[in-house]
Design an enzyme around this catalytic site. Structure first.
Site, short mmCIF file in Angstrom:
data_model
loop_
_atom_site.label_atom_id
_atom_site.label_comp_id
_atom_site.label_asym_id
_atom_site.label_seq_id
_atom_site.Cartn_x
_atom_site.Cartn_y
_atom_site.Cartn_z
N ASP A 15 25.89 53.07 20.93
CA ASP A 15 24.65 52.36 21.18
C ASP A 15 24.66 52.01 22.65
O ASP A 15 25.45 51.19 23.09
CB ASP A 15 24.56 51.11 20.33
CG ASP A 15 23.26 50.37 20.58
OD1 ASP A 15 22.45 50.87 21.39
OD2 ASP A 15 23.04 49.32 19.97
N ASP A 17 22.11 50.85 24.33
CA ASP A 17 20.76 50.33 24.34
C ASP A 17 20.59 48.99 25.03
O ASP A 17 19.52 48.66 25.49
CB ASP A 17 20.36 50.15 22.89
CG ASP A 17 18.90 50.35 22.72
OD1 ASP A 17 18.36 51.19 23.46
OD2 ASP A 17 18.31 49.66 21.90
N GLU A 304 35.80 41.90 47.31
CA GLU A 304 36.93 41.61 48.20
C GLU A 304 37.65 42.84 48.71
O GLU A 304 38.60 43.32 48.10
CB GLU A 304 37.94 40.74 47.45
CG GLU A 304 37.34 39.48 46.88
CD GLU A 304 38.39 38.43 46.59
OE1 GLU A 304 39.39 38.38 47.33
OE2 GLU A 304 38.21 37.68 45.63
N1 RBF Z 1 42.63 39.81 40.91
C1 RBF Z 1 42.90 39.73 39.58
O1 RBF Z 1 42.85 38.66 39.01
N2 RBF Z 1 43.21 40.86 38.86
C2 RBF Z 1 43.30 42.08 39.44
O2 RBF Z 1 43.57 43.06 38.74
C3 RBF Z 1 43.05 42.19 40.84
N3 RBF Z 1 43.14 43.37 41.48
C4 RBF Z 1 42.93 43.44 42.83
C5 RBF Z 1 43.06 44.66 43.50
C6 RBF Z 1 42.85 44.75 44.87
C7 RBF Z 1 43.00 46.08 45.53
C8 RBF Z 1 42.51 43.60 45.61
C9 RBF Z 1 42.28 43.67 47.07
C10 RBF Z 1 42.36 42.38 44.95
C11 RBF Z 1 42.58 42.28 43.57
N4 RBF Z 1 42.47 41.08 42.91
C12 RBF Z 1 42.71 41.00 41.55
C13 RBF Z 1 41.80 39.95 43.57
C14 RBF Z 1 42.70 38.89 44.10
O3 RBF Z 1 42.97 38.01 43.04
C15 RBF Z 1 41.88 38.19 45.19
O4 RBF Z 1 41.74 39.06 46.25
C16 RBF Z 1 42.53 36.92 45.60
O5 RBF Z 1 42.38 36.00 44.56
C17 RBF Z 1 41.89 36.35 46.84
O6 RBF Z 1 40.63 35.81 46.57
MG MG Z 2 39.27 37.05 50.85
#
Ligand code: RBF
Ligand code: MG
Ligand code: ADP
Length: 380
Positions: A15, A17, A304
């Site tokens: 689904d 939808d 980010e």
């Molecule tokens: N934050 C998460 O909570 N889980 C993730 O899987 C995760 N993967 C990220 C992968 C990359 C390449 C980058 C640059 C950031 C990732 N972050 C992830 C975000 C990270 O928590 C965040 O950049 C910091 O909290 C700074 O605000």
């Molecule tokens: Mg930042």
């Protein structure tokens, strides 16, 4: 290939939808001077149009009855059918499964006519489906299993050999009640924990692994990356939570999600990579997260990008331009800060290597990455 972990299936019922009703409702509520805040989306997905309308009339205290509301809504709804974007990854999934001869059915609470006109706007979609079952073709819609049982019957398959892919709670309930395997793809963010009755919950269709269910695996992943049509996003670098450098040792040049809502609804939250342009500095490899950072559980979605280059100074306020060329993985939670950091460094290694592949490196020269100077000077 590894042994499938789940029960094997031979056909798929979907689904695709939802989201639709909520898009139309959003515009409609404005007319009544109410602001749609997405809070009710969970109450609407998977409902029949009348049920959804009733929920909204009640929730917002609208000065009209649900039938009246629905009658007003209907023409708008139909006019919008052509503007409905399919769920991110739906097109890729349908092409893949149909290319391998996996029978598929579409099963939705919407009336059959509305489903048909909706898919008529998508090139080739009608031919993907061996069966379509609408809410008006059964006595009870989801969460009753009837729609799915009827779909299985029309596909000539046992319910137990059907995989249901669903974004709504009533749909998941219906699929399990029908005795089918169910993968949930929640369309409302941060609700994954509510879908416990599903056999698996995934963040987006990009993360579906058909081989887990005995279906042919996707073959479009390249060196741990999934190429996407390039997409473009830009804006001034804003202040984030100040966590990136301080807590993780990984600075991310945040962009505001404001003004990018349609782009962000076309692309699921997750970890992506591509090229980043800073007008006065140059073009750099980039790996980024888009979403709610499950580890930190942000209230707001963040964008980010980590530019894979050592800078000697901050560049807050500068115009940052991104060309996003591929997908890596969903955002996930981690048991420790160390494991989050390690994973992000792994993302970096994968992205750095992949961006040298011609498929991705050609986008380094995209004029978009350095065009902000020109577009600014054109402004007068
Ligand atoms: N934050 C998460 O909570 N889980 C993730 O899987 C995760 N993967 C990220 C992968 C990359 C390449 C980058 C640059 C950031 C990732 N972050 C992830 C975000 C990270 O928590 C965040 O950049 C910091 O909290 C700074 O605000
Ligand atoms: Mg930042
Ligand atoms: P915030 O929470 O404000 O985003 P961060 O700790 O994530 O703070 O740091 C991000 C800032 O660091 C960016 O806005 C940018 O000015 C600067 N910076 C320095 N090097 C980099 C890099 N390689 N990638 C991204 N931002 C960087």
């Amino acid at each position: 290939m590894a042994k499938p972990l789940k029960k094997l299936v031979s056909c798929v019922i979907l689904d695709l939808d939802d989201g639709v009703v909520s898009e139309v409702l959003k515009g409609f509520l404005a007319k009544y001077g109410k602001q749609w805040d997405g809070r009710e989306a969970q109450r609407i997905v998977g409902k029949t149009p009348l049920e959804a309308a009733a929920a909204v009339v009640e929730e917002y205290g609208l000065p009209c009855g649900k039938e009246e509301f629905l009658a007003e809504l209907h023409p708008v709804f139909y006019a919008q059918l052509c503007n409905i974007k399919p769920l991110p990854g739906a097109s890729r999934l349908l092409k893949h499964l149909s290319g391998h001869g996996v029978p598929m059915a579409l099963a939705s609470n919407s009336p059959r006519g509305s489903i048909e006109s909706k898919i008529s706007y998508h090139q080739g979609w009608k031919d993907y489906f061996s069966a379509i079952v609408g809410g008006d073709e059964v006595t009870a819609g989801k969460p009753s299993p009837e729609i799915f049982l009827e779909a299985a019957k029309r596909l000539n398959r046992e319910p137990s050999s059907c995989l249901v892919i669903e974004d709504s709670m009533p749909g998941v309930t219906a699929g399990k009640a029908a005795g089918m395997e169910v993968v949930a793809v929640p369309s409302v963010p941060k609700q994954a924990h509510l879908y416990t009755s599903a056999d698996e919950v995934i963040n987006s269709l990009l993360d579906l692994q058909p081989e887990k269910w005995g279906l042919p695996p996707f073959q479009d992943w390249i060196e741990g990356t999934l190429p996407t049509e390039p997409w473009y996003i830009s804006g001034p670098v804003i202040k984030g939570f100040g966590r990136g450098s301080k807590v993780l040792g990984i600075p991310t040049a945040n962009l505001s999600p404001k003004g990018h809502s349609s782009l962000l609804s076309e692309h699921p939250s997750g970890v992506y990579f591509g090229w980043a342009g800073l007008s006065t500095r140059g073009v750099y490899k980039m790996v980024m997260s888009i979403g709610w950072n499950p580890y930190f559980n942000n209230a707001e979605k963040t964008i980010e990008p980590w530019l894979l280059h050592e800078f000697t100074e901050d560049f807050y306020g500068e115009e940052l331009r991104l060309v996003i060329v591929g997908y890596l993985r969903p955002e996930v939670n981690f048991p420790s800060l160390e494991s989050l950091i390690a994973k992000i460094h792994e993302d970096k290694r994968i992205a750095e290597r992949a961006l040298d592949l011609p498929l991705y490196s050609k986008h380094k020269d995209d004029p978009y990455l350095s065009s902000s100077l020109h577009s600014e000077s054109n402004h007068s």
